[in-house]
Write a protein that holds these residues in place. Structure first.
Motif, short mmCIF file in Angstrom:
data_model
loop_
_atom_site.label_atom_id
_atom_site.label_comp_id
_atom_site.label_asym_id
_atom_site.label_seq_id
_atom_site.Cartn_x
_atom_site.Cartn_y
_atom_site.Cartn_z
N GLY A 28 0.82 -1.22 0.00
CA GLY A 28 0.00 0.00 0.00
C GLY A 28 0.84 1.26 0.00
O GLY A 28 0.50 2.26 -0.65
N LEU A 29 1.97 1.23 0.72
CA LEU A 29 2.88 2.37 0.70
C LEU A 29 3.43 2.61 -0.70
O LEU A 29 3.52 3.75 -1.16
CB LEU A 29 4.04 2.16 1.68
N GLU A 35 1.34 6.92 -6.89
CA GLU A 35 0.36 7.99 -7.10
C GLU A 35 0.96 9.36 -6.79
O GLU A 35 0.78 10.32 -7.54
CB GLU A 35 -0.90 7.75 -6.26
N LEU A 36 1.66 9.47 -5.68
CA LEU A 36 2.25 10.75 -5.28
C LEU A 36 3.32 11.20 -6.26
O LEU A 36 3.51 12.41 -6.48
CB LEU A 36 2.84 10.64 -3.87
N SER A 37 4.02 10.26 -6.87
CA SER A 37 5.09 10.63 -7.81
C SER A 37 4.54 11.35 -9.04
O SER A 37 5.26 12.11 -9.68
CB SER A 37 5.89 9.40 -8.24
N LYS A 38 3.26 11.14 -9.33
CA LYS A 38 2.64 11.82 -10.47
C LYS A 38 2.50 13.32 -10.23
O LYS A 38 2.31 14.08 -11.16
CB LYS A 38 1.27 11.19 -10.77
N GLU A 39 2.63 13.74 -8.96
CA GLU A 39 2.55 15.15 -8.61
C GLU A 39 3.92 15.81 -8.59
O GLU A 39 4.04 17.01 -8.34
CB GLU A 39 1.91 15.31 -7.22
N ILE A 40 4.97 15.04 -8.84
CA ILE A 40 6.34 15.54 -8.73
C ILE A 40 6.97 15.59 -10.11
O ILE A 40 7.14 14.55 -10.77
CB ILE A 40 7.18 14.65 -7.78
N ASN A 41 7.35 16.78 -10.54
CA ASN A 41 7.98 16.97 -11.84
C ASN A 41 9.30 16.20 -11.91
O ASN A 41 10.16 16.34 -11.06
CB ASN A 41 8.24 18.48 -12.04
N HIS A 44 9.42 9.32 -11.72
CA HIS A 44 8.56 8.20 -12.11
C HIS A 44 8.89 7.00 -11.24
O HIS A 44 10.03 6.54 -11.22
CB HIS A 44 8.77 7.84 -13.59
N VAL A 45 7.90 6.50 -10.50
CA VAL A 45 8.08 5.35 -9.63
C VAL A 45 7.37 4.15 -10.25
O VAL A 45 6.20 4.24 -10.61
CB VAL A 45 7.53 5.61 -8.20
N GLU A 46 8.09 3.04 -10.36
CA GLU A 46 7.52 1.81 -10.92
C GLU A 46 7.75 0.66 -9.96
O GLU A 46 8.88 0.45 -9.48
CB GLU A 46 8.17 1.49 -12.26
N SER A 47 6.71 -0.09 -9.68
CA SER A 47 6.82 -1.26 -8.81
C SER A 47 7.51 -2.39 -9.56
O SER A 47 7.20 -2.66 -10.72
CB SER A 47 5.43 -1.69 -8.36
N VAL A 48 8.45 -3.04 -8.89
CA VAL A 48 9.18 -4.17 -9.47
C VAL A 48 8.87 -5.40 -8.61
O VAL A 48 9.18 -5.42 -7.42
CB VAL A 48 10.70 -3.89 -9.51
N ASP A 49 8.26 -6.39 -9.24
CA ASP A 49 7.83 -7.60 -8.53
C ASP A 49 9.03 -8.50 -8.23
O ASP A 49 9.84 -8.77 -9.12
CB ASP A 49 6.82 -8.35 -9.39
N ILE A 50 9.13 -8.95 -6.99
CA ILE A 50 10.21 -9.87 -6.62
C ILE A 50 9.68 -11.28 -6.32
O ILE A 50 10.46 -12.17 -6.00
CB ILE A 50 11.02 -9.34 -5.42
N ALA A 172 -3.44 11.10 5.97
CA ALA A 172 -2.94 12.29 5.27
C ALA A 172 -1.53 12.67 5.71
O ALA A 172 -0.69 13.04 4.88
CB ALA A 172 -3.89 13.46 5.48
N SER A 173 -1.25 12.59 6.99
CA SER A 173 0.08 12.93 7.49
C SER A 173 1.14 11.97 6.95
O SER A 173 2.23 12.39 6.56
CB SER A 173 0.07 12.90 9.02
N ALA A 174 0.80 10.69 6.90
CA ALA A 174 1.73 9.69 6.36
C ALA A 174 1.98 9.94 4.89
O ALA A 174 3.11 9.82 4.40
CB ALA A 174 1.19 8.28 6.60
N LYS A 175 0.93 10.31 4.15
CA LYS A 175 1.10 10.61 2.73
C LYS A 175 2.01 11.82 2.53
O LYS A 175 2.86 11.83 1.63
CB LYS A 175 -0.26 10.88 2.07
N GLU A 176 1.87 12.80 3.39
CA GLU A 176 2.72 13.98 3.29
C GLU A 176 4.19 13.61 3.53
O GLU A 176 5.08 14.06 2.80
CB GLU A 176 2.26 15.03 4.31
N THR A 177 4.44 12.79 4.54
CA THR A 177 5.81 12.37 4.82
C THR A 177 6.35 11.50 3.69
O THR A 177 7.52 11.61 3.30
CB THR A 177 5.90 11.62 6.16
N LEU A 178 5.51 10.63 3.14
CA LEU A 178 5.91 9.79 2.02
C LEU A 178 6.32 10.65 0.82
O LEU A 178 7.32 10.38 0.15
CB LEU A 178 4.78 8.83 1.65
N LYS A 179 5.57 11.71 0.58
CA LYS A 179 5.93 12.62 -0.52
C LYS A 179 7.26 13.31 -0.24
O LYS A 179 8.09 13.49 -1.15
CB LYS A 179 4.82 13.65 -0.74
#
Length: 196
Positions: A28-29, A35-41, A44-50, A172-179
């Motif tokens: 989930g993180l 999603e948050l990376s789409k707001e950052i010029n 690009h974040v991509e999930s890599v399956d292990i 919301a606070s966790a999302k802000e810190t994640l960003k």
């Protein structure tokens, strides 16, 4: 006169989750980070399956080649500018799947070397903090360069709820810190690349 804002160089982030559980809070993180990376010029974040990686066994290396799942994984890490780890804590350390992935990508040639990295964790108690300590130790040997701040440890089980029933981050606070973690990772990557 119109001000022109220069686009930042694109930083490609490979995001790895140490949990294979479908409803994992650490997954989930990573979904939130994407999603948050789409707001950052310029990020690009991509999930890599292990999950498909076999357990490390050097008998599987034949004439300098790796099994197809390992080679595909190694190419994704090689093509990334930096790494985002979502590291749950098992027995005071990183999970077996995550350590296995790190070990495969460290086989010659070590493709972790000189990449910027960040760690986020969700769990009980210290929110995965002990796993981050061990992951940083491993990172020293494989030449990863971790950001120091902000640190992100999230106690997923302490009220109020941090995740919804599908494992999506809602705090919301966790999302802000994640960003802030993503912005710091981006800046550190650019600095390591000599681009800022």
């Amino acid at each position: 006169m119109v001000a022109v804002v220069a686009a930042k160089p694109l930083i490609r982030v490979a995001a790895l989750c140490g949990s294979l559980r479908k409803g994992s809070y650490n997954q989930g993180l990573l979904r939130s980070a994407i999603e948050l990376s789409k707001e950052i010029n310029g990020l690009h974040v991509e999930s890599v399956d292990i999950a498909t990686l076999p357990m490390l066994n050097t008998d599987l290396e034949v004439d300098g080649t790796y099994p197809s799942a390992v080679e595909a994984f190694r190419q994704k890490i090689k093509g990334a500018d930096s790494i985002l780890f979502a590291s749950p804590e098992y027995n005071f350390s990183v999970t077996a799947p995550l350590k296995n992935a790190i070990d495969w990508a460290s086989r010659p040639p070590n493709i972790w070397a000189d990449k910027a990295a960040a760690i986020v964790s969700a769990g009980g108690g210290f929110g995965g903090g002990r796993s981050q300590y061990h992951l940083r130790q491993t990172g020293v040997f494989v030449d990863l360069h971790f950001i120091n701040k902000p640190e992100f440890f999230l106690n997923a089980f302490q009220p109020p709820a941090k995740f919804d029933s599908d494992g999506n981050l809602i705090d919301a606070s966790a999302k802000e810190t994640l960003k802030e973690v993503l912005l710091s990772l981006q800046a550190y990557t650019l600095r390591l690349q000599g681009k800022n």
